[in-house]
Design an enzyme around this catalytic site. Sequence first.
Site, mmCIF file in Angstrom:
data_model
loop_
_atom_site.group_PDB
_atom_site.id
_atom_site.type_symbol
_atom_site.label_atom_id
_atom_site.label_comp_id
_atom_site.label_asym_id
_atom_site.label_seq_id
_atom_site.Cartn_x
_atom_site.Cartn_y
_atom_site.Cartn_z
ATOM 1 C CE LYS A 198 22.470 -13.019 -56.050
ATOM 2 N NZ LYS A 198 21.880 -11.756 -55.602
ATOM 3 C CE LYS A 221 26.854 -9.241 -52.153
ATOM 4 N NZ LYS A 221 25.670 -8.645 -52.820
ATOM 5 C CE LYS A 252 21.894 -12.197 -59.916
ATOM 6 N NZ LYS A 252 21.470 -11.209 -58.976
HETATM 7 C C1 PBG Z 1 22.047 -8.629 -54.932
HETATM 8 C C2 PBG Z 1 21.884 -8.694 -56.397
HETATM 9 C C3 PBG Z 1 22.928 -8.977 -57.289
HETATM 10 C C4 PBG Z 1 22.379 -8.914 -58.574
HETATM 11 C C5 PBG Z 1 21.026 -8.613 -58.460
HETATM 12 N N1 PBG Z 1 20.726 -8.488 -57.083
HETATM 13 C C6 PBG Z 1 24.376 -9.255 -57.137
HETATM 14 C C7 PBG Z 1 24.983 -9.627 -55.892
HETATM 15 O O1 PBG Z 1 24.622 -10.639 -55.297
HETATM 16 O O2 PBG Z 1 25.872 -8.890 -55.477
HETATM 17 C C8 PBG Z 1 23.209 -9.155 -59.806
HETATM 18 C C9 PBG Z 1 22.708 -8.693 -61.075
HETATM 19 C C10 PBG Z 1 23.700 -8.708 -62.169
HETATM 20 O O3 PBG Z 1 24.896 -9.037 -62.011
HETATM 21 O O4 PBG Z 1 23.266 -8.360 -63.268
HETATM 22 N N2 PBG Z 1 20.933 -8.626 -54.149
#
Ligand code: PBG
Length: 328
Positions: A198, A221, A252
């Site tokens: 991610k 982050k 992701k």
């Molecule tokens: C965080 C989380 C994020 C998404 C799902 N769970 C974003 C982040 O790291 O701030 C993103 C989903 C999206 O953008 O559709 N635990």
Amino acid sequence: MATYPLTRLRRTRRTDWSRRLVRENTLTRDDLIWTIVLSDGAEKRAPVPSMPGVDRVNLDEIVSEAKRARDLGIPAIALFPHVNPKFKDAKASEALNSKGLVPEAVRAVKAAVPEIGIIVDVALDPYTDHGHDGLMEGETIVNDPTVEVLAESAIILAEAGADIVAPSDMMDGRVGAIRDALETANHTDVMIMSYAAKYASGFYGPYRDAIGTASALKGDKRTYQMDPANSDEALREVEQDILEGADMVMVKPGMPYLDIIRRIKDEFAMPTYAFQVSGEYAMMMAAAQNGWLDEKRVILESLMSFKRAGCDGVLTYFAPKAAEWLQD
Ligand code: PBG
């Protein structure tokens, strides 16, 4: 392979039937995981402004969304909570509330639509007042104390009936801790889909609006999510998660990281998924609404690109739309 003119690659493209015969990848409803934003508000549905066509739904409405998913032939839904700020604190206490929004939604869907798979995010960001995925000491996101809370929260979600827990926090060792906790609590059949690679991405912007963490988030982050410049590191992340007991791995965001998906699939041959995130959704919808792109064509093309890259499925806000288009 012979060369032109003995080889003419256009021969197989001439007719629809021969294009079908040589087609290498397929996209079906079985490839779709519908990402749904849950809200603890009183309104049944509330639109997310930066994601046209996406509504947050409350507990009264989630069961009908799940039925809709089932009727459309979508195998699984993934739930993301928008939590009232009054339930947020520095310790993410609400993540451990067994009567919280997500556990209640899981119970309701399980009871009413037992045939659909339920995936839940395991992460603290919906519940922390600072919007980070981990606990903080000073300016630091602390790994090991966060992992303890994540494991506890995974058990609460499993107890509620979640089929797949999906840690999206990028702490080190969380998959192993969650797997151990599940074993100890006798939830041996609960799957883990790890957000294995991610990235610290700008494409999560609309999601943070959707779940209401955008304004609270202090800083970024980058001390836990991956650097978009890295590729080998993604393989190390995935390898760790597999060794720690992940059943499925995810990359992701989606479209900007197709190269990562391909490398992971080739290297590990695991069930592999992409999360087509909120920013990808927003981009395509904005262009489609302006008449700049053909909505149906580009959405289906984007979903096919994940299959071609090696994905077994895609988490996407387009799932209900795509499922309708893909009805036989
Ligand atoms: C965080 C989380 C994020 C998404 C799902 N769970 C974003 C982040 O790291 O701030 C993103 C989903 C999206 O953008 O559709 N635990």
